[in-house]
Design a protein around this motif. Sequence first.
Motif, short mmCIF file in Angstrom:
data_model
loop_
_atom_site.label_atom_id
_atom_site.label_comp_id
_atom_site.label_asym_id
_atom_site.label_seq_id
_atom_site.Cartn_x
_atom_site.Cartn_y
_atom_site.Cartn_z
N TYR A 390 0.82 -1.21 0.00
CA TYR A 390 0.00 0.00 0.00
C TYR A 390 0.86 1.26 0.00
O TYR A 390 0.43 2.30 -0.51
CB TYR A 390 -0.98 -0.02 1.18
N GLN A 391 2.06 1.19 0.54
CA GLN A 391 2.97 2.32 0.45
C GLN A 391 3.26 2.65 -1.00
O GLN A 391 3.25 3.82 -1.41
CB GLN A 391 4.28 2.02 1.18
N GLU A 392 3.47 1.61 -1.81
CA GLU A 392 3.73 1.82 -3.24
C GLU A 392 2.48 2.29 -3.96
O GLU A 392 2.52 3.22 -4.76
CB GLU A 392 4.27 0.54 -3.87
N GLN A 393 1.35 1.64 -3.68
CA GLN A 393 0.11 1.97 -4.38
C GLN A 393 -0.35 3.40 -4.08
O GLN A 393 -0.80 4.11 -4.98
CB GLN A 393 -0.99 0.99 -3.98
N LEU A 394 -0.21 3.82 -2.82
CA LEU A 394 -0.72 5.13 -2.40
C LEU A 394 0.36 6.20 -2.39
O LEU A 394 0.07 7.36 -2.07
CB LEU A 394 -1.34 5.02 -1.00
N GLN A 395 1.60 5.82 -2.73
CA GLN A 395 2.73 6.77 -2.76
C GLN A 395 2.90 7.45 -1.40
O GLN A 395 2.97 8.68 -1.30
CB GLN A 395 2.53 7.80 -3.86
N ILE A 396 2.97 6.63 -0.34
CA ILE A 396 3.18 7.16 1.01
C ILE A 396 4.64 7.51 1.18
O ILE A 396 5.52 6.67 1.03
CB ILE A 396 2.75 6.12 2.08
N LYS A 397 4.91 8.78 1.50
CA LYS A 397 6.28 9.24 1.65
C LYS A 397 6.74 9.03 3.09
O LYS A 397 6.32 9.72 4.01
CB LYS A 397 6.37 10.73 1.29
N THR A 398 7.59 8.04 3.29
CA THR A 398 8.15 7.72 4.59
C THR A 398 9.45 6.97 4.37
O THR A 398 9.58 6.23 3.39
CB THR A 398 7.17 6.85 5.43
N VAL A 416 -1.97 6.46 5.02
CA VAL A 416 -1.82 5.27 5.88
C VAL A 416 -3.19 4.78 6.34
O VAL A 416 -3.45 3.57 6.36
CB VAL A 416 -0.91 5.58 7.09
N VAL A 417 -4.09 5.72 6.69
CA VAL A 417 -5.44 5.33 7.12
C VAL A 417 -6.17 4.62 5.99
O VAL A 417 -6.82 3.58 6.19
CB VAL A 417 -6.25 6.55 7.60
N ILE A 418 -6.07 5.15 4.78
CA ILE A 418 -6.73 4.52 3.64
C ILE A 418 -6.15 3.13 3.39
O ILE A 418 -6.89 2.15 3.18
CB ILE A 418 -6.61 5.40 2.38
N GLY A 419 -4.82 3.01 3.43
CA GLY A 419 -4.18 1.71 3.25
C GLY A 419 -4.60 0.71 4.32
O GLY A 419 -4.80 -0.47 4.04
N LYS A 420 -4.71 1.20 5.52
CA LYS A 420 -5.13 0.35 6.65
C LYS A 420 -6.48 -0.31 6.37
O LYS A 420 -6.66 -1.51 6.59
CB LYS A 420 -5.18 1.21 7.91
#
Length: 519
Positions: A390-398, A416-420
């Motif tokens: 989900y980090q890759e799919q949603l482009q979460i910057k961390t 992160v909430v959406i991925g969760k």
Amino acid sequence: MTAQSSLNTQTGDTPLLQLKGVSKSFPGVKALDNVDLDVNAGEVHALLGENGAGKSTLMKVLAGIYHPDEGEIRIEGTPVRMQKPMDAKHMGVLLIHQELSLVPDLSVAENVFLGSLPKRSGLFVNNRELHERCGAILKRLNCRFKSNIPVKHLSVANQQMVEIARALVFTPKVVIFDEPTASLTDYEKVVLFEVIRELKSQGTGIVYISHRMDEIFELSDRITVLRDGQYRGTFATRDTDEEEVTKRMIGRDLESLAEVESPEPGERIIEVHQLGIEGEFRDISFDVHAGEVVGMYGLVGAGRTQVVETLFGIRKPERGTIRIRDELVHLSSPADAIEHGLALVPENRKEQGLVLGMNCRDNTSLPNLAEYTRMGWIDTAKETEVFERYQEQLQIKTPGWYQATLNLSGGNQQKVVIGKWLSTQPSVLILDEPTRGIDVGSKAEIHQLIRDLAKSGLAVIVVSSEMPEILTVSDRILALYNGTLTRVFKRAEITEDDLIRAITGQSADAASEPVASGA
């Protein structure tokens, strides 16, 4: 268009506030890299950038919350060092936080004058003067609540007005507004803009941070853009446009969903009939199909959040029914809702969506821990694999899964909430204000994600207070007014005028499609 670095509105004048070469690093990330900014007396200087671009970090440096690793801050040409927030306040720099910083059990007046309470004999709080002065400020802001009420009893919008009232206690040199309208009604925004213009006319410098481009172009004199913690240019607002600024912010052109056609709806996943809770909403009936995005739109107090919280088992309906795939269900808790394939991305990510001290991976796996547990042990490798997907799919910057969500920008926290909730593999995804406090680039990505999720077969419900958003993502729109469903619009037939009339109670008797589409 050409960036205009250090462009003064009053040529030759010393800037009221100036930052030169400011850098700030945290473990694993350089939040600011050699950033410049100057603010003139009597101007509104907008600061724009994607979530994670460094805007909030820069403002916290200005407010004495963070100390810069490198660089210089000058006020009226004099170098200064701010060791703590009170130093910044004494130097005339005031930050109005995006995230509320009030003391819940203190009164409105005590919060507004915190740190500068009027005294009698130099020892005791002068309560009469305190409430008189606070009452005058509240009147100036057209607030309808009393100065003696504890702030914990106020709505989020009214608490934000208390934050703004703090700026009017003394005569600041610079006021920083960080997403001030995120929780305000349209009426309150008008009042705030009048206050900002009044401060500007008195020679106050304003730094204005917002993801809402209409506000930026209405209020600001200049715009400075940050990207990836770096300065990307300063523009005179009159000489640029939204497209140019957006490109500077995100380094690419935005894709539009304006031409997306509504799909043929699939199986009816959820059906709501005559749902009601006394004093909240009544006689709410609608359905949502696989592959469809249904938007829910209305003014503050219309009952939007209360309806979706009832669907998710947070509130118990007093009347009406909920069916999932034609099966009558009684959702008495969120656990029941999750078991029946529902997921809710809540309105308040910090209080309801995340455990802020917990890392990104563990937040993502929280609603579905049983799937990661074997014989009492958590399979952390599987948790990590799911988060990284989900980090890759949603482009979460961390920097990685181990980063505490507390240290992420607001937009990345929301991702992160959406991925969760996506990790629970729901059949109905409910998103309450999914892009509140999120920059224009991330907002476009989330809009595209919503369409992609619907295309994959999910039934999606989106609650939003932003008309452009609700018009962009929705196949059908439910218009709510005062706890009732006034109209249901299809994408092809809707106009902004009709939608406004519906949410203000002017078209309850107008012809519309049946409340349940029954496709």
